[in-house]
Structure formats: structure tokens, C-alpha cells
Write a protein that holds these residues in place. Structure first.
Motif, PDB file in Angstrom:
ATOM      1  N   VAL A 105      33.570  36.437  34.169  1.00 40.41           N
ATOM      2  CA  VAL A 105      34.164  36.871  32.895  1.00 40.41           C
ATOM      3  C   VAL A 105      35.166  35.835  32.411  1.00 40.41           C
ATOM      4  O   VAL A 105      35.174  35.456  31.242  1.00 40.41           O
ATOM      5  N   THR A 161      40.760  45.136  35.675  1.00 38.75           N
ATOM      6  CA  THR A 161      39.306  45.184  35.756  1.00 38.75           C
ATOM      7  C   THR A 161      38.750  43.950  35.047  1.00 38.75           C
ATOM      8  O   THR A 161      39.489  43.266  34.327  1.00 38.75           O
ATOM      9  N   LEU A 178      37.045  43.946  32.452  1.00 37.09           N
ATOM     10  CA  LEU A 178      37.241  44.178  31.018  1.00 37.09           C
ATOM     11  C   LEU A 178      38.660  43.836  30.590  1.00 37.09           C
ATOM     12  O   LEU A 178      38.864  43.148  29.583  1.00 37.09           O
ATOM     13  N   SER A 179      39.653  44.303  31.330  1.00 35.63           N
ATOM     14  CA  SER A 179      41.038  44.035  30.938  1.00 35.63           C
ATOM     15  C   SER A 179      41.375  42.550  31.075  1.00 35.63           C
ATOM     16  O   SER A 179      42.121  42.004  30.256  1.00 35.63           O
ATOM     17  N   VAL A 209      39.672  40.889  28.001  1.00 36.38           N
ATOM     18  CA  VAL A 209      40.376  41.163  26.746  1.00 36.38           C
ATOM     19  C   VAL A 209      41.691  40.404  26.700  1.00 36.38           C
ATOM     20  O   VAL A 209      42.035  39.797  25.673  1.00 36.38           O
TER      21      VAL A 209
END
Length: 85
Positions: A8, A60, A62-63, A66
Motif C-alpha cells: 500500500v 490498518t 487503509l489508514s 489514506v
């Protein structure tokens, strides 16, 4: 979990660098890395202060994505979403 975070982070770095390079920034890699590092530092700061404030953002993929992609406004959005839900 560790490999997902690396993928990511690498994908976000590549995408942000490409966008800034296409916009004509001369130091695109420097601006991209600075924005990502600031976002991650603010995410870490929020989690460190969570013991005192009671606000905690789970770390995570995702965090991390972002906060890396959007920087400080992304962490602010994560905080608002955490407080609302």
C-alpha cells in the motif's frame, strides 16, 4: 499484514509521484515523500496522544494509505469518521 502495508505504501508513493511529475513539479519525489511522512507522523502522533484524549485510529493498510496519500487532511478525515461512527 506487513507485506500489505509495504504494498500500500509503495503504491501510494508511486501514484503521488506520478501525479506530481505530470503536473510539472521539479522536485516531485521530495514533495511526495514529505507529504507522506507528514501524514504518517500525524497518524502516529494521534495514536500516541490517544491515551490522553481517548481518540484512537487503528493502524490498518487503509489508514496508512489514506494518511500517506492525503497527508494531514486525510488524518483529519479519519479522525472525523472515527468520532462520528
Amino acid at each position: 499484514m506487513d507485506t500489505a502495508v509495504l504494498w500500500v505504501s509503495g503504491g501510494v508513493l508511486l501514484a503521488l509521484w506520478l501525479v506530481q511529475k505530470l503536473c510539472g513539479r521539479k522536485r516531485a519525489l521530495l514533495h511526495t515523500c514529505t507529504s507522506m511522512l507528514l501524514g504518517w507522523a500525524v497518524l502516529a502522533l494521534v495514536n500516541l496522544c490517544g491515551r490522553f484524549t481517548g481518540v484512537n485510529i487503528p493502524v490498518t493498510p487503509l489508514s496508512i494509505g489514506v494518511s500517506g496519500a492525503a497527508g494531514i487532511p486525510g488524518v483529519t478525515a479519519l479522525l472525523l469518521l472515527d468520532l462520528l461512527w
